[in-house]
Design a protein around this motif. Structure first.
Motif, mmCIF file in Angstrom:
data_model
loop_
_atom_site.group_PDB
_atom_site.id
_atom_site.type_symbol
_atom_site.label_atom_id
_atom_site.label_comp_id
_atom_site.label_asym_id
_atom_site.label_seq_id
_atom_site.Cartn_x
_atom_site.Cartn_y
_atom_site.Cartn_z
ATOM 1 N N PRO A 66 27.466 18.480 61.308
ATOM 2 C CA PRO A 66 27.536 18.619 62.775
ATOM 3 C C PRO A 66 26.188 18.482 63.460
ATOM 4 N N GLU A 67 25.136 18.975 62.832
ATOM 5 C CA GLU A 67 23.783 18.780 63.349
ATOM 6 C C GLU A 67 23.126 17.721 62.469
ATOM 7 N N PRO A 68 22.728 16.547 62.977
ATOM 8 C CA PRO A 68 22.380 16.251 64.368
ATOM 9 C C PRO A 68 23.439 15.497 65.166
ATOM 10 N N VAL A 69 24.682 15.410 64.666
ATOM 11 C CA VAL A 69 25.690 14.614 65.368
ATOM 12 C C VAL A 69 25.854 15.061 66.813
ATOM 13 N N SER A 70 25.656 16.337 67.080
ATOM 14 C CA SER A 70 25.813 16.854 68.440
ATOM 15 C C SER A 70 24.802 16.245 69.403
ATOM 16 N N ARG A 71 23.708 15.690 68.866
ATOM 17 C CA ARG A 71 22.677 15.082 69.720
ATOM 18 C C ARG A 71 22.741 13.556 69.712
ATOM 19 N N VAL A 72 23.803 13.005 69.145
ATOM 20 C CA VAL A 72 24.006 11.547 69.137
ATOM 21 C C VAL A 72 25.354 11.247 69.768
ATOM 22 N N THR A 73 25.338 10.595 70.923
ATOM 23 C CA THR A 73 26.577 10.214 71.592
ATOM 24 C C THR A 73 26.699 8.688 71.597
ATOM 25 N N ILE A 86 21.572 8.063 72.535
ATOM 26 C CA ILE A 86 22.810 7.402 72.939
ATOM 27 C C ILE A 86 22.870 6.076 72.198
ATOM 28 N N VAL A 87 23.942 5.860 71.460
ATOM 29 C CA VAL A 87 24.134 4.607 70.738
ATOM 30 C C VAL A 87 25.020 3.706 71.591
ATOM 31 N N GLN A 88 24.476 2.571 72.001
ATOM 32 C CA GLN A 88 25.239 1.615 72.811
ATOM 33 C C GLN A 88 25.614 0.404 71.973
ATOM 34 N N ASP A 89 26.880 0.025 72.046
ATOM 35 C CA ASP A 89 27.334 -1.204 71.394
ATOM 36 C C ASP A 89 28.652 -1.606 72.031
ATOM 37 N N LEU A 90 29.084 -2.824 71.743
ATOM 38 C CA LEU A 90 30.342 -3.296 72.324
ATOM 39 C C LEU A 90 31.538 -2.530 71.776
#
Length: 202
Positions: A71-78, A54-58
């Motif tokens: 698409p892979e690995p984008v599906s595992r990065v929210t 999970i990428v957290q930022d403002l």
């Protein structure tokens, strides 16, 4: 950050991937706190298919960046809008928090405030904090390189009241945030101004 991600990124990605047992963090997502467009999280997700990030930022700007990645690995990065100074989402159960070059932008008092927020999750879920940041080594860098780092130290202080820190200073800051928050591992390749440090509640 664009300049960094197109120049030194390959070197630092390799250092980061080798310095940590990433495959052990499967009990929950790895949270990339202050992760921007997610370039580090996507690289790690590519290397370690068992992990979710999970990428957290403002202001996460995932759309344009994701369009350039398969698409892979984008599906595992929210992505998640999150202020590091606010409590973490109640339903989040992270296996680890990762911070790349975040704390060197802030004075100790602000870093400690962020850490105290993360400690509540660490105590509840056994989460780890993994940090890749500048780490000063007195007299162990070539003279020119040390000059660059000292300039960065002055620059951070002038702009943000922040500073570059030695490993003992990093350890002391974490211990101030919580008395049981201890350094488990530190890896700093020869000639690198950045170290990968892993902290846990003991």
């Amino acid at each position: 950050m664009t300049s960094w991600s197109t120049s030194l990124a390959t070197l630092y990605y390799g250092i980061l991937a080798d310095a940590v047992d990433w495959r052990s963090f499967t009990s929950g997502p790895v949270v990339d706190l202050g992760g921007g467009n997610g370039h580090v999280a996507i690289d790690l997700a590519t290397r370690f298919p068992s992990l979710e990030f999970i990428v957290q930022d403002l202001l996460p700007n995932e759309s344009a960046f994701k369009a350039t990645v398969p698409p892979e690995p984008v599906s595992r990065v929210t992505y998640q809008v999150q202020d590091a100074f606010n409590p973490q989402p109640e339903d989040l159960e992270p296996s680890a928090y990762f911070l790349k070059a975040v704390f060197h932008d802030w004075p100790d008092i602000a870093c400690i405030q962020i850490l105290k927020i993360l400690v509540s999750k660490m105590l509840k879920f056994g989460s780890t904090v993994i940090m890749m940041d500048q780490c000063l080594q007195e007299g162990k860098f070539p003279l020119y390189f040390e000059g660059v780092i000292r300039h960065s130290d002055i620059f951070m202080f002038s702009l943000f009241g922040a500073k570059e820190r030695t490993l003992p200073e990093w350890e002391a800051m974490f211990a101030t945030a919580h008395s049981r928050l201890r350094l488990e591992k530190a890896v700093q390749p020869s000639g690198s101004e950045s170290a990968v440090m892993q902290f846990a509640i003991t």
